[in-house]
Motif scaffolding. Structure first.
Motif, mmCIF file in Angstrom:
data_model
loop_
_atom_site.group_PDB
_atom_site.id
_atom_site.type_symbol
_atom_site.label_atom_id
_atom_site.label_comp_id
_atom_site.label_asym_id
_atom_site.label_seq_id
_atom_site.Cartn_x
_atom_site.Cartn_y
_atom_site.Cartn_z
ATOM 1 N N TYR A 58 0.591 -0.995 0.279
ATOM 2 C CA TYR A 58 0.240 0.172 0.054
ATOM 3 C C TYR A 58 0.920 1.787 0.268
ATOM 4 O O TYR A 58 2.233 0.857 0.289
ATOM 5 C CB TYR A 58 -0.591 -0.373 1.250
ATOM 6 C CG TYR A 58 -1.340 1.493 0.988
ATOM 7 C CD1 TYR A 58 -1.707 2.216 2.375
ATOM 8 C CD2 TYR A 58 -2.856 1.360 -0.046
ATOM 9 C CE1 TYR A 58 -2.696 2.846 2.480
ATOM 10 C CE2 TYR A 58 -3.952 2.396 0.527
ATOM 11 C CZ TYR A 58 -3.107 3.341 1.621
ATOM 12 O OH TYR A 58 -4.474 4.209 1.321
ATOM 13 N N TYR A 59 0.359 1.974 -0.710
ATOM 14 C CA TYR A 59 1.218 3.085 -0.864
ATOM 15 C C TYR A 59 0.041 4.775 -1.009
ATOM 16 O O TYR A 59 -0.284 4.533 -0.798
ATOM 17 C CB TYR A 59 1.995 3.356 -2.188
ATOM 18 C CG TYR A 59 2.780 2.249 -2.523
ATOM 19 C CD1 TYR A 59 2.023 0.967 -2.824
ATOM 20 C CD2 TYR A 59 4.353 2.339 -2.334
ATOM 21 C CE1 TYR A 59 2.973 0.223 -3.427
ATOM 22 C CE2 TYR A 59 4.999 1.745 -2.539
ATOM 23 C CZ TYR A 59 4.286 0.069 -3.365
ATOM 24 O OH TYR A 59 5.508 -1.071 -3.533
ATOM 25 N N ASP A 61 -0.417 8.090 -2.073
ATOM 26 C CA ASP A 61 -0.292 8.674 -3.166
ATOM 27 C C ASP A 61 0.751 9.406 -3.839
ATOM 28 O O ASP A 61 1.213 9.382 -5.484
ATOM 29 C CB ASP A 61 -1.606 9.809 -3.149
ATOM 30 C CG ASP A 61 -3.420 8.822 -3.227
ATOM 31 O OD1 ASP A 61 -4.563 9.739 -2.308
ATOM 32 O OD2 ASP A 61 -3.157 7.416 -3.268
ATOM 33 N N SER A 62 1.543 10.593 -2.851
ATOM 34 C CA SER A 62 2.620 11.253 -3.598
ATOM 35 C C SER A 62 3.559 10.190 -4.529
ATOM 36 O O SER A 62 4.577 10.808 -4.562
ATOM 37 C CB SER A 62 2.740 11.752 -2.570
ATOM 38 O OG SER A 62 3.299 11.094 -1.247
ATOM 39 N N LYS A 64 3.003 6.735 -5.122
ATOM 40 C CA LYS A 64 2.149 5.661 -5.959
ATOM 41 C C LYS A 64 2.815 5.503 -6.711
ATOM 42 O O LYS A 64 2.844 7.349 -8.143
ATOM 43 C CB LYS A 64 0.897 5.908 -6.371
ATOM 44 C CG LYS A 64 0.388 4.484 -6.018
ATOM 45 C CD LYS A 64 -0.722 4.794 -6.567
ATOM 46 C CE LYS A 64 -1.643 4.831 -4.529
ATOM 47 N NZ LYS A 64 -2.858 4.768 -4.581
ATOM 48 N N HIS A 105 -3.713 -0.239 4.826
ATOM 49 C CA HIS A 105 -3.668 1.045 5.116
ATOM 50 C C HIS A 105 -4.633 2.465 6.302
ATOM 51 O O HIS A 105 -4.586 3.432 6.612
ATOM 52 C CB HIS A 105 -5.470 1.572 4.082
ATOM 53 C CG HIS A 105 -6.549 0.685 4.455
ATOM 54 N ND1 HIS A 105 -6.978 -0.395 4.765
ATOM 55 C CD2 HIS A 105 -8.167 1.829 4.621
ATOM 56 C CE1 HIS A 105 -8.052 -0.884 5.324
ATOM 57 N NE2 HIS A 105 -8.348 0.465 5.235
#
Length: 125
Positions: A58-59, A61-62, A64, A105
């Motif tokens: 899981y990453y 958004d900045s 990904k 998350h």
């Protein structure tokens, strides 16, 4: 418990770095692992996480599409491959261990059981 992070440094924008974090004193495969970062004057923020098996990631958004987290349970080590680095990626990067049986998350600063000492990443423009 020790989490020893290394691999930081100075790189030009667009370049790459690979961070490593070697764990000891814990049963590594029992923990989800994560990377956080903290820039000067800012709060520590989540970057990426990986499940105990390595099967889920899981990453933020900045990062990904640019960063990849991976782990080697045989070596008790977690990695963060950082490509296409930007000046805004400049920060101290911390590896972290989370034993809670929660979705990736849901891994946040307050859920972390153990922190590494941090490694500086500086991206010049």
């Amino acid at each position: 418990v020790q989490l020893q992070a290394c691999g930081g440094g100075l790189v030009q924008a667009g370049g790459s770095l690979r961070l490593s974090c070697a764990a000891s004193g814990l049963t590594f495969s029992n923990y989800a692992m994560a990377w956080f970062r903290q820039a000067p004057g800012k709060e520590r923020e989540f970057v990426a996480a990986i499940s105990w098996s390595g099967g889920s990631t899981y990453y933020a958004d900045s990062v990904k599409g640019r960063f990849t987290i991976s782990r080697d349970n045989a070596k008790n080590t977690v990695y963060l491959q950082m490509n296409s680095l930007k000046p805004e990626d400049t920060a101290v990067y911390y590896c972290a261990a989370d034993k809670g049986n929660r979705g990736l998350h849901r891994i946040v600063v307050v859920s972390i059981d153990y922190w590494g000492q941090g490694t500086q990443v500086t991206v010049s423009s």
